[in-house]
Write a protein that holds these residues in place. Structure first.
Motif, PDB file in Angstrom:
ATOM      1  N   ILE A 316       0.859  -1.185   0.000  1.00  0.00           N
ATOM      2  CA  ILE A 316       0.000   0.000   0.000  1.00  0.00           C
ATOM      3  C   ILE A 316       0.893   1.231   0.000  1.00  0.00           C
ATOM      4  CG2 ILE A 316      -1.625   1.374   1.363  1.00  0.00           C
ATOM      5  CD1 ILE A 316      -3.037  -0.915   0.271  1.00  0.00           C
ATOM      6  N   GLU A 317       0.693   2.105  -0.951  1.00  0.00           N
ATOM      7  CA  GLU A 317       1.456   3.351  -1.003  1.00  0.00           C
ATOM      8  C   GLU A 317       0.903   4.345   0.015  1.00  0.00           C
ATOM      9  OE1 GLU A 317       4.091   3.967  -2.682  1.00  0.00           O
ATOM     10  OE2 GLU A 317       4.173   2.363  -4.167  1.00  0.00           O
ATOM     11  N   GLY A 318       1.757   5.178   0.544  1.00  0.00           N
ATOM     12  CA  GLY A 318       1.331   6.210   1.465  1.00  0.00           C
ATOM     13  C   GLY A 318       0.822   7.440   0.738  1.00  0.00           C
ATOM     14  N   LYS A 341      -7.836   8.629   2.076  1.00  0.00           N
ATOM     15  CA  LYS A 341      -6.473   8.404   1.599  1.00  0.00           C
ATOM     16  C   LYS A 341      -5.653   7.702   2.670  1.00  0.00           C
ATOM     17  CE  LYS A 341      -4.457  12.832   3.124  1.00  0.00           C
ATOM     18  NZ  LYS A 341      -3.708  14.028   2.678  1.00  0.00           N
ATOM     19  N   THR A 342      -4.620   7.020   2.225  1.00  0.00           N
ATOM     20  CA  THR A 342      -3.724   6.349   3.160  1.00  0.00           C
ATOM     21  C   THR A 342      -2.801   7.373   3.815  1.00  0.00           C
ATOM     22  OG1 THR A 342      -2.143   5.928   1.379  1.00  0.00           O
ATOM     23  CG2 THR A 342      -3.735   4.185   1.875  1.00  0.00           C
ATOM     24  N   VAL A 343      -2.479   7.126   5.070  1.00  0.00           N
ATOM     25  CA  VAL A 343      -1.574   8.014   5.796  1.00  0.00           C
ATOM     26  C   VAL A 343      -0.134   7.552   5.648  1.00  0.00           C
ATOM     27  CG1 VAL A 343      -0.955   8.848   8.109  1.00  0.00           C
ATOM     28  CG2 VAL A 343      -3.354   8.656   7.434  1.00  0.00           C
ATOM     29  N   GLU A 344       0.052   6.240   5.532  1.00  0.00           N
ATOM     30  CA  GLU A 344       1.392   5.665   5.486  1.00  0.00           C
ATOM     31  C   GLU A 344       1.396   4.506   4.497  1.00  0.00           C
ATOM     32  OE1 GLU A 344       1.638   4.649   9.568  1.00  0.00           O
ATOM     33  OE2 GLU A 344      -0.291   3.630   9.460  1.00  0.00           O
ATOM     34  N   SER A 345       2.574   4.017   4.203  1.00  0.00           N
ATOM     35  CA  SER A 345       2.693   2.868   3.316  1.00  0.00           C
ATOM     36  C   SER A 345       2.768   1.589   4.147  1.00  0.00           C
ATOM     37  CB  SER A 345       3.938   2.992   2.443  1.00  0.00           C
ATOM     38  OG  SER A 345       5.100   3.021   3.245  1.00  0.00           O
ATOM     39  N   LEU A 346       2.574   0.471   3.495  1.00  0.00           N
ATOM     40  CA  LEU A 346       2.670  -0.833   4.139  1.00  0.00           C
ATOM     41  C   LEU A 346       3.483  -1.740   3.232  1.00  0.00           C
ATOM     42  CD1 LEU A 346       1.891  -2.888   6.320  1.00  0.00           C
ATOM     43  CD2 LEU A 346      -0.188  -3.354   5.035  1.00  0.00           C
ATOM     44  N   SER A 347       4.586  -2.270   3.776  1.00  0.00           N
ATOM     45  CA  SER A 347       5.483  -3.120   2.986  1.00  0.00           C
ATOM     46  C   SER A 347       5.740  -4.425   3.712  1.00  0.00           C
ATOM     47  CB  SER A 347       6.809  -2.404   2.736  1.00  0.00           C
ATOM     48  OG  SER A 347       6.618  -1.195   2.032  1.00  0.00           O
ATOM     49  N   TYR A 348       5.933  -5.468   2.942  1.00  0.00           N
ATOM     50  CA  TYR A 348       6.269  -6.791   3.460  1.00  0.00           C
ATOM     51  C   TYR A 348       7.331  -7.420   2.568  1.00  0.00           C
ATOM     52  CZ  TYR A 348       1.914  -7.166   6.227  1.00  0.00           C
ATOM     53  OH  TYR A 348       0.903  -6.989   7.134  1.00  0.00           O
ATOM     54  N   TYR A 349       8.017  -8.410   3.141  1.00  0.00           N
ATOM     55  CA  TYR A 349       8.700  -9.379   2.292  1.00  0.00           C
ATOM     56  C   TYR A 349       7.657 -10.399   1.853  1.00  0.00           C
ATOM     57  CZ  TYR A 349      13.544  -7.985   2.977  1.00  0.00           C
ATOM     58  OH  TYR A 349      14.728  -7.309   2.943  1.00  0.00           O
ATOM     59  N   GLY A 383      -6.753  15.071   6.539  1.00  0.00           N
ATOM     60  CA  GLY A 383      -5.765  14.437   7.404  1.00  0.00           C
ATOM     61  C   GLY A 383      -6.335  13.860   8.681  1.00  0.00           C
ATOM     62  N   ASP A 384      -7.609  14.170   8.997  1.00  0.00           N
ATOM     63  CA  ASP A 384      -8.230  13.552  10.170  1.00  0.00           C
ATOM     64  C   ASP A 384      -8.282  12.040   9.995  1.00  0.00           C
ATOM     65  OD1 ASP A 384      -8.642  15.981  11.379  1.00  0.00           O
ATOM     66  OD2 ASP A 384     -10.801  16.076  10.975  1.00  0.00           O
ATOM     67  N   ILE A 385      -7.862  11.301  11.008  1.00  0.00           N
ATOM     68  CA  ILE A 385      -7.860   9.836  10.924  1.00  0.00           C
ATOM     69  C   ILE A 385      -9.291   9.340  11.072  1.00  0.00           C
ATOM     70  CG2 ILE A 385      -6.969   7.698  11.886  1.00  0.00           C
ATOM     71  CD1 ILE A 385      -4.872   9.509  10.586  1.00  0.00           C
ATOM     72  N   LEU A 386      -9.754   8.607  10.060  1.00  0.00           N
ATOM     73  CA  LEU A 386     -11.136   8.151  10.034  1.00  0.00           C
ATOM     74  C   LEU A 386     -11.285   6.634  10.131  1.00  0.00           C
ATOM     75  CD1 LEU A 386     -12.517  10.512   7.237  1.00  0.00           C
ATOM     76  CD2 LEU A 386     -12.447  10.888   9.710  1.00  0.00           C
ATOM     77  N   GLY A 387     -10.194   5.900  10.018  1.00  0.00           N
ATOM     78  CA  GLY A 387     -10.269   4.440  10.081  1.00  0.00           C
ATOM     79  C   GLY A 387      -8.942   3.824   9.678  1.00  0.00           C
ATOM     80  N   GLU A 388      -8.983   2.572   9.264  1.00  0.00           N
ATOM     81  CA  GLU A 388      -7.753   1.883   8.905  1.00  0.00           C
ATOM     82  C   GLU A 388      -8.016   0.809   7.864  1.00  0.00           C
ATOM     83  OE1 GLU A 388      -6.804   0.744  12.853  1.00  0.00           O
ATOM     84  OE2 GLU A 388      -7.934  -1.140  12.771  1.00  0.00           O
ATOM     85  N   GLN A 409      -3.301   3.396   8.546  1.00  0.00           N
ATOM     86  CA  GLN A 409      -4.327   4.349   8.916  1.00  0.00           C
ATOM     87  C   GLN A 409      -4.845   5.074   7.678  1.00  0.00           C
ATOM     88  OE1 GLN A 409      -2.358   6.716  12.052  1.00  0.00           O
ATOM     89  NE2 GLN A 409      -3.713   5.691  13.508  1.00  0.00           N
ATOM     90  N   VAL A 410      -6.131   5.397   7.726  1.00  0.00           N
ATOM     91  CA  VAL A 410      -6.809   6.065   6.619  1.00  0.00           C
ATOM     92  C   VAL A 410      -7.342   7.400   7.126  1.00  0.00           C
ATOM     93  CG1 VAL A 410      -8.764   5.951   5.021  1.00  0.00           C
ATOM     94  CG2 VAL A 410      -7.389   3.907   5.488  1.00  0.00           C
TER      95      VAL A 410
END
Length: 440
Positions: A316-318, A341-349, A383-388, A409-410
């Motif tokens: 997931i891109e931030g 919108k996404t607040v941050e990215s999510l990366s895995y191996y 920018g208000d956090i509304l969910g995830e 976070q979304v």
């Protein structure tokens, strides 16, 4: 009667609409996780940044850690230097205890002179490159007054890192029987330091994270101790995977070996390739006396496994507006909804074999912000956090610290101001009659 039907419909719609073309698939995150067999009693491979586990074999089993203990000494030394309590040029006097241990050439040592004076840097390099036991004790005594007091500090340190199962009796990792009676109070004559592979990996991860400069010394293949003096001795790094040594591997730059009869041959290694660092732990790879190279062969297999069978992917891109998620309805606003919108990215191996697969994510709104109709009250600021966003079926993703619910976070992508008085009043009237109707 509370009207929850609309809210349930909203949640179902949000969940259904968030199937994104990411990278994984199936009822588990990894359709077929790559596996490897390591010839050792325990082994572990983790991603340095996230702690994601890419391989584990008896990684929670309790085993001797031998000189890998010295990573804790290094950490505390860096703490002391950072705090300004000592410097690299600080002079250290050699006690009877440190001297006696340094003269035991059945152990790894550089020769120290009784009541001699050495700099912190000299002793640290002897510890980090040559695993010198007398030098380690001298540093511990300088910092805390006695080795036993230093061990108390080591114990407190690892407990701060969540290490709840350990045996720590000295700073060297040697069996107590080698210490000429200088035992930690209450410890047995043959006691020896022990941890699991997972816990020693926590030590290594924190050391590299907080004091990456440790790699500048752990990466030195050979160096002469006190060159030009009567103490001069060539120190060849016990990590034979460094450049120019027998098991050379160019991406390896640390970290710490250890060998005792109880522990066998052990090694905590680290390597970096294409900007990604891995940490490995191999414990009990042979007896350490006749099979000293086996731990490096098995470590090489682990790094090949990590760098070749896994790939690091941003799932997931931030700061990206979610196109496949319905905007969140806004009540009493000048606009009817706000995009997300996404607040941050999510990366895995992820396994190389799975990198083109897809997975689904679920958007979970913050229920505390929603009314019974699934709306959020205006005003809403960008920018208000509304969910995830939550990755579905991610139980197979394991981390060193045990976390398995990585989320993103979304936030609101748009600001929505509160509507004027007449709009708000009109909505209040509508709500009143709606609730009145529900009662009859």
């Amino acid at each position: 009667m509370k009207n929850t039907g609309n809210l349930k419909t909203l949640k179902a719609s949000l969940t259904a609409s968030i199937t994104l073309p990411i990278l994984l698939a199936g009822t588990a995150v990894f359709a077929e996780e790559p596996s490897i067999d390591i010839e050792a009693e325990s082994s572990l491979l983790i991603d340095f940044e996230t702690g994601q586990i890419l391989h584990e074999q008896n990684a929670e089993a309790y085993r001797g850690i031998a000189s890998m203990t010295k990573m804790m000494v290094e950490y505390i030394l860096f703490e002391e230097i950072e705090a300004g309590n000592i410097s690299w040029d600080t002079e250290v006097n050699i006690s009877d205890y440190a001297y006696a241990i340094s003269q035991d050439y059945a152990l790894s040592n550089v020769p120290l002179q009784l009541n001699g004076t050495y700099t912190v840097k000299e002793l640290y390099e002897a510890l980090a490159i040559y695993s010198a036991n007398g030098a380690t004790i001298a540093l511990a005594e300088k910092m805390e007054g006695s080795e036993s007091a230093f061990v108390d500090r080591m114990r407190s340190l690892v407990e701060e890192w969540g290490v709840d199962e350990y045996e720590l009796y000295n700073t060297t990792g040697l069996n107590n029987s080698y210490l000429n009676g200088n035992h930690y109070p209450g410890s047995e004559a043959d006691a020896e330091n022990a941890m699991s592979a997972k816990n020693i990996a926590k030590v290594a991860k924190n050391l590299i994270k907080d004091y990456p400069q440790v790699l500048e010394t752990s990466n030195i293949p050979t160096k002469t101790f006190r060159e030009g003096t009567s103490d001069a001795i060539l120190m060849m790094n016990w990590n034979w995977m460094l450049e120019g040594l027998s098991h050379e591997r160019m991406d390896v730059d640390g970290l710490k070996t250890g060998t005792t009869e109880y522990a066998g041959a052990t090694f905590t290694g680290t390597a970096e390739s294409e900007g990604h660092r891995l940490i490995s732990v191999v414990m009990g790879a042979g007896d350490g006396m006749t099979d000293r190279g086996l731990r490096f062969d098995e470590t090489a297999k682990l790094f090949d496994h990590g760098f070749e069978e896994w790939t690091y992917k941003t799932l997931i891109e931030g700061d990206v507006v979610l196109q496949n998620v319905h905007p969140l309805a806004v009540k009493n606003g000048v606009a009817e909804n706000t995009s997300l919108k996404t607040v941050e990215s999510l990366s895995y191996y992820v396994p190389v074999s799975d990198q083109d697969e897809k997975a689904s994510y679920t958007f979970q709104p913050n229920e505390e912000l929603l009314n019974q109709d699934g709306e959020i009250e205006a005003p809403v600021a960008e920018g208000d956090i509304l969910g995830e966003l939550i990755l579905d079926n991610q139980d197979d993703v394991e981390y060193l610290e045990g976390e398995s619910d990585r989320i993103v976070q979304v936030a609101a992508a748009d600001s929505v101001e509160r509507a004027g008085f007449f709009t708000v009043f009109s909505n209040l009237v509508k709500d009143f009659f709606s609730k009145l109707g529900d009662r009859f």
